[in-house]
Design a protein around this motif. Sequence first.
Motif, PDB file in Angstrom:
ATOM      1  N   ALA A 167       0.765  -1.311   0.065  1.00  0.00           N
ATOM      2  CA  ALA A 167      -0.143   0.090   0.093  1.00  0.00           C
ATOM      3  C   ALA A 167       1.012   1.233  -0.097  1.00  0.00           C
ATOM      4  CB  ALA A 167      -0.968   0.040   1.468  1.00  0.00           C
ATOM      5  N   HIS A 168       0.310   2.298  -0.310  1.00  0.00           N
ATOM      6  CA  HIS A 168       1.044   3.620  -0.254  1.00  0.00           C
ATOM      7  C   HIS A 168       0.583   4.470   0.637  1.00  0.00           C
ATOM      8  CE1 HIS A 168       3.333   3.023  -3.842  1.00  0.00           C
ATOM      9  NE2 HIS A 168       2.260   2.457  -4.221  1.00  0.00           N
ATOM     10  N   LYS A 169       1.552   5.320   1.542  1.00  0.00           N
ATOM     11  CA  LYS A 169       0.956   6.240   2.475  1.00  0.00           C
ATOM     12  C   LYS A 169       0.193   7.340   1.796  1.00  0.00           C
ATOM     13  CE  LYS A 169       4.650   4.606   5.491  1.00  0.00           C
ATOM     14  NZ  LYS A 169       5.922   4.718   6.193  1.00  0.00           N
ATOM     15  N   LEU A 170       0.764   7.912   1.068  1.00  0.00           N
ATOM     16  CA  LEU A 170       0.623   9.166   0.345  1.00  0.00           C
ATOM     17  C   LEU A 170       0.029   9.235  -1.287  1.00  0.00           C
ATOM     18  CD1 LEU A 170       3.145  11.634   1.786  1.00  0.00           C
ATOM     19  CD2 LEU A 170       0.812  11.470   2.180  1.00  0.00           C
ATOM     20  N   THR A 171       0.447   8.163  -1.865  1.00  0.00           N
ATOM     21  CA  THR A 171       0.219   8.017  -3.111  1.00  0.00           C
ATOM     22  C   THR A 171      -1.097   7.467  -3.650  1.00  0.00           C
ATOM     23  OG1 THR A 171       2.803   7.889  -3.547  1.00  0.00           O
ATOM     24  CG2 THR A 171       1.291   7.456  -5.366  1.00  0.00           C
ATOM     25  N   ASP A 172      -1.749   8.100  -4.862  1.00  0.00           N
ATOM     26  CA  ASP A 172      -2.766   7.535  -5.338  1.00  0.00           C
ATOM     27  C   ASP A 172      -2.327   7.278  -6.372  1.00  0.00           C
ATOM     28  OD1 ASP A 172      -4.559   8.524  -3.132  1.00  0.00           O
ATOM     29  OD2 ASP A 172      -5.042  10.576  -4.096  1.00  0.00           O
ATOM     30  N   LEU A 173      -3.237   5.951  -7.169  1.00  0.00           N
ATOM     31  CA  LEU A 173      -2.739   5.583  -8.441  1.00  0.00           C
ATOM     32  C   LEU A 173      -3.959   5.472  -9.443  1.00  0.00           C
ATOM     33  CD1 LEU A 173      -0.749   2.577  -7.098  1.00  0.00           C
ATOM     34  CD2 LEU A 173       0.235   4.617  -8.146  1.00  0.00           C
ATOM     35  N   VAL A 174      -3.745   5.259 -10.549  1.00  0.00           N
ATOM     36  CA  VAL A 174      -4.902   4.811 -11.539  1.00  0.00           C
ATOM     37  C   VAL A 174      -3.900   3.992 -12.490  1.00  0.00           C
ATOM     38  CG1 VAL A 174      -6.055   5.457 -13.630  1.00  0.00           C
ATOM     39  CG2 VAL A 174      -6.142   6.896 -11.571  1.00  0.00           C
ATOM     40  N   LEU A 175      -4.513   2.762 -12.579  1.00  0.00           N
ATOM     41  CA  LEU A 175      -3.954   1.830 -13.311  1.00  0.00           C
ATOM     42  C   LEU A 175      -4.942   1.553 -14.750  1.00  0.00           C
ATOM     43  CD1 LEU A 175      -2.940   1.145 -10.633  1.00  0.00           C
ATOM     44  CD2 LEU A 175      -3.122  -1.366 -10.881  1.00  0.00           C
ATOM     45  N   VAL A 176      -4.156   1.270 -15.876  1.00  0.00           N
ATOM     46  CA  VAL A 176      -4.755   0.971 -17.229  1.00  0.00           C
ATOM     47  C   VAL A 176      -4.175  -0.389 -17.573  1.00  0.00           C
ATOM     48  CG1 VAL A 176      -5.468   1.565 -19.377  1.00  0.00           C
ATOM     49  CG2 VAL A 176      -5.306   3.321 -17.329  1.00  0.00           C
ATOM     50  N   ALA A 177      -4.820  -1.529 -17.648  1.00  0.00           N
ATOM     51  CA  ALA A 177      -4.357  -2.560 -18.773  1.00  0.00           C
ATOM     52  C   ALA A 177      -4.380  -2.020 -20.269  1.00  0.00           C
ATOM     53  CB  ALA A 177      -5.014  -3.918 -18.467  1.00  0.00           C
ATOM     54  N   ASN A 178      -3.346  -1.634 -20.570  1.00  0.00           N
ATOM     55  CA  ASN A 178      -3.185  -0.959 -21.886  1.00  0.00           C
ATOM     56  C   ASN A 178      -3.069  -2.060 -22.976  1.00  0.00           C
ATOM     57  OD1 ASN A 178      -2.444   1.205 -23.630  1.00  0.00           O
ATOM     58  ND2 ASN A 178      -0.176   0.823 -23.437  1.00  0.00           N
ATOM     59  N   GLU A 201      -9.806  -3.597 -20.747  1.00  0.00           N
ATOM     60  CA  GLU A 201     -10.077  -2.795 -21.751  1.00  0.00           C
ATOM     61  C   GLU A 201      -9.066  -1.446 -21.779  1.00  0.00           C
ATOM     62  OE1 GLU A 201     -12.136  -3.174 -24.236  1.00  0.00           O
ATOM     63  OE2 GLU A 201     -13.534  -4.823 -23.139  1.00  0.00           O
ATOM     64  N   PRO A 202      -8.651  -1.021 -22.779  1.00  0.00           N
ATOM     65  CA  PRO A 202      -7.543   0.226 -22.667  1.00  0.00           C
ATOM     66  C   PRO A 202      -8.171   1.532 -22.298  1.00  0.00           C
ATOM     67  CG  PRO A 202      -7.687  -0.551 -25.124  1.00  0.00           C
ATOM     68  CD  PRO A 202      -8.640  -1.612 -24.141  1.00  0.00           C
ATOM     69  N   ASN A 203      -9.511   1.533 -22.578  1.00  0.00           N
ATOM     70  CA  ASN A 203      -9.975   2.694 -22.034  1.00  0.00           C
ATOM     71  C   ASN A 203     -10.913   2.775 -20.764  1.00  0.00           C
ATOM     72  OD1 ASN A 203     -12.016   0.837 -22.709  1.00  0.00           O
ATOM     73  ND2 ASN A 203     -13.464   2.693 -23.461  1.00  0.00           N
ATOM     74  N   ILE A 204     -10.437   1.840 -20.027  1.00  0.00           N
ATOM     75  CA  ILE A 204     -10.920   1.543 -18.585  1.00  0.00           C
ATOM     76  C   ILE A 204      -9.762   1.678 -17.689  1.00  0.00           C
ATOM     77  CG2 ILE A 204     -12.110   0.053 -16.753  1.00  0.00           C
ATOM     78  CD1 ILE A 204     -14.087   1.239 -18.899  1.00  0.00           C
ATOM     79  N   GLY A 205      -9.704   2.550 -16.550  1.00  0.00           N
ATOM     80  CA  GLY A 205      -8.749   2.745 -15.500  1.00  0.00           C
ATOM     81  C   GLY A 205      -9.371   2.200 -14.201  1.00  0.00           C
ATOM     82  N   LEU A 206      -8.518   2.001 -13.372  1.00  0.00           N
ATOM     83  CA  LEU A 206      -8.856   1.584 -11.868  1.00  0.00           C
ATOM     84  C   LEU A 206      -8.122   2.473 -10.905  1.00  0.00           C
ATOM     85  CD1 LEU A 206     -10.305  -0.170  -9.736  1.00  0.00           C
ATOM     86  CD2 LEU A 206      -8.105  -1.697  -9.646  1.00  0.00           C
ATOM     87  N   TYR A 207      -8.900   3.548 -10.489  1.00  0.00           N
ATOM     88  CA  TYR A 207      -8.434   4.360  -9.335  1.00  0.00           C
ATOM     89  C   TYR A 207      -7.989   3.570  -7.894  1.00  0.00           C
ATOM     90  CZ  TYR A 207      -8.541   7.992  -5.890  1.00  0.00           C
ATOM     91  OH  TYR A 207      -8.072   8.920  -4.645  1.00  0.00           O
TER      92      TYR A 207
END
Length: 129
Positions: free
Chosen positions: A51-62, A84-90
């Motif tokens: 996990a990250h203490k401060l960092t937010d992420l968005v992941l995309v299976a390109n 899907e390349p147009n779907i991300g996960l926050y």
Amino acid sequence: MDAKLITFPSFGDKSNGLLTFTESCNEIPFDIKRVFWINYTPENTLRGKHAHKLTDLVLVANVGSVEVTVTSKTNLTQTYILNEPNIGLYIPKNHWHTMTFSANSSLLVFASEIYNETDYVRNFDEFLQ
Ligand code: TYD
């Protein structure tokens, strides 16, 4: 905030070419300070496990498919299949996440902070405390 799926704007289709884009915090709920991408992960390899203490992420299976499991501090777990390349996960800060990859996949990651090892929590019991 909880983890959530994001749909990016795109043009075209799978038959003739798909162009996907994002700009200026329209879909990603933070200022992007870092971008990295992960390739060639074998299918039986579990990545993340932190996990990250401060960092937010968005992941995309390109390319291909990536299965992401996200666990909150209250130990609620949800699994997402990104394929899907147009779907991300926050994935917000303070969420444990693990990923497995299909063959030849590529995972593109947008991050709210520059890399800093002290931002990582790599022990699950410590994360839950
Ligand atoms: P890590 O985040 O542990 O990858 P994963 O959880 O997918 O296995 O990162 C692996 C290594 O790469 C680690 O030693 C730190 C380094 N790294 C950077 O130097 N900069 C970065 O932006 C990232 C994401 C990792």
